[in-house]
Design an enzyme around this catalytic site. Structure first.
Site, short mmCIF file in Angstrom:
data_model
loop_
_atom_site.label_atom_id
_atom_site.label_comp_id
_atom_site.label_asym_id
_atom_site.label_seq_id
_atom_site.Cartn_x
_atom_site.Cartn_y
_atom_site.Cartn_z
N CYS A 114 0.81 -1.23 0.00
CA CYS A 114 0.00 0.00 0.00
C CYS A 114 0.84 1.28 0.00
O CYS A 114 0.38 2.33 -0.44
CB CYS A 114 -0.94 -0.01 1.20
SG CYS A 114 -0.16 -0.55 2.73
N HIS A 132 -2.16 6.80 3.35
CA HIS A 132 -0.72 6.92 3.58
C HIS A 132 -0.22 8.21 2.91
O HIS A 132 -0.44 8.42 1.71
CB HIS A 132 0.03 5.72 2.97
CG HIS A 132 -0.22 4.42 3.68
ND1 HIS A 132 -0.93 4.32 4.86
CD2 HIS A 132 0.18 3.16 3.36
CE1 HIS A 132 -0.96 3.05 5.24
NE2 HIS A 132 -0.31 2.32 4.35
#
Ligand SMILES: NC(=O)c1ccc[n+]([C@@H]2O[C@H](COP(=O)([O-])OP(=O)(O)OC[C@H]3O[C@@H](n4cnc5c(N)ncnc54)[C@H](OP(=O)(O)O)[C@@H]3O)[C@@H](O)[C@H]2O)c1
Length: 349
Positions: free
Chosen positions: A148, A241
């Site tokens: 990710c 993120h």
């Protein structure tokens, strides 16, 4: 078009729940099978799953039975989001039994005959599937999406690599707690804190970036030669993120040219109008304090990489901030887009 039946391995987890949600109204795929660990098998999905998304659990799945992770009665196309401790063995068993496994886990990502895909970046790497089937003797196959943290970085780098070439990259991440699965990081560890270590994350970001930006030569991926250094941190953010990135390019464009290249970037998923493809894979914000996970993480339904704060870097050449949704673009949405690419390229026929 008759919808293709699909199943989920690890359906009760953070990524599994995203799969369930994203598949609710999918135009090509119909969710008909769910599996998780022995503690969940035999229960209904509503009983087994501690649903953590803000949208309601889709009605259709609530009464569906959760199965053991065993091939046989499962549909041919399987999305996999299993705990990394068991993912490799289970995925291998499914591929051997003839299933097409579209996986989130890291186990097979760096295998030379397994495509590691971002459909906007390296759609041609899907061709590795033919060699994989031939060489492994599997009736099925395995394709993977990146970690990710790698996704947002590589989405931002791919247009720069194509237009200017890249020498060096330095990336510092601020990663959401949902990236650690459920229940994830204990409150007492993360509250009021930044944890400067995520097991194996930096190595994954560095090697996956080189494979994703590599070229397919004679049926094998030649990794890109750019140097990548990653610092990965866990922060108290729910989803998304954020990455501070510095790059040294092989050319000398202006900041304005960089932004134009990102804004113009379109690739195979957009050309083919794949159902999960964001219309704008990269969105550049001009405000001095964006992107922010709190406000920007659902840009393009969580499938875009949002870039901002593009400026000169006195150490390398340019620096900027990138944001990407870790369980959508970094996991379930990424795998869905991979399966859509595989369908469009004839690998699911
Ligand atoms: N979270 C992210 O942002 C993210 C992003 C990219 C990739 N990934 C990868 O995706 C995978 C899943 O991550 P996650 O965050 O969804 O983790 P998670 O919330 O911990 O979910 C793990 C899933 O695996 C199942 N499971 C655990 N042990 C099992 C066993 N022995 N046999 C069969 N199933 C088992 C669990 O079922 P029970 O509920 O029955 O225990 C659950 O469905 C991991 O490989 C992770 O590295 C995660």
């Amino acid at each position: 078009m008759k919808k293709i039946e699909v199943g989920i391995l690890g359906a009760t987890g953070m990524v599994g729940q995203r799969f369930v949600s994203l598949l609710e109204d999918h135009p090509w795929f119909e969710l008909t099978w769910l599996a998780a660990s022995d503690k969940s098998a035999g229960k209904t999905y509503a009983e087994a799953c501690n649903w953590r998304l803000r949208t309601a659990m889709p009605e259709k799945v609530q009464g569906m039975k959760v199965h053991e992770c065993k091939p046989g009665k499962a549909p041919q196309l399987i999305f996999a989001s299993l705990d990394s401790k068991v993912a490799g063995e289970v995925e291998k068993e499914f591929a051997h039994a003839g299933h097409v496994v579209v996986s989130n886990s890291s186990y097979f990502r760096m295998e030379p005959d397994v495509p590691l895909l971002i459909p906007e970046v390296n759609p041609e790497h899907v061709a590795l599937l033919r060699a994989q089937r031939r060489e492994r003797g599997w009736k099925g196959m395995i394709a993977t999406n990146p970690n990710c943290t790698t996704v947002g970085l590589v989405m931002s780098l791919a247009p720069l690599q194509k237009e200017f070439g890249i020498e060096k990259v330095l990336m510092t991440s601020m990663q959401a707690v949902s990236g650690a699965g459920y229940p994830g990081v204990p409150t007492l560890d993360i509250m009021g804190n930044v944890i400067p270590y995520i097991s194996h994350e930096e190595e994954k970001v560095e090697s996956e970036t080189q494979k994703l930006l590599g070229k397919l030569v004679d049926g094998r991926v030649e990794p890109a030669s750019l140097a990548v250094s990653a610092h990965c941190n866990r922060v108290l953010v729910e989803d998304g993120h954020t990455e501070s990135i510095s790059v040294l390019l092989k050319a000398s464009p202006s900041v304005k040219e960089l932004i134009e290249v990102w804004r113009k970037y379109r690739s195979v998923p957009q050309e083919r109008k794949l159902p999960s493809a964001p219309a704008h894979p990269i969105v550049v914000r001009e405000e001095k304090d964006r992107p922010q996970a709190k406000f920007d993480v659902y840009t393009e339904h969580g499938m875009a990489t949002v870039i901002g704060r593009v400026r000169a870097c006195p150490v390398l050449q340019f620096k900027y901030t990138a944001l990407s949704h870790n369980t959508i673009r970094g996991a379930a949405g990424a795998a869905l887009l991979n399966a859509e690419l595989m369908k469009a390229e004839g690998y699911l026929d």
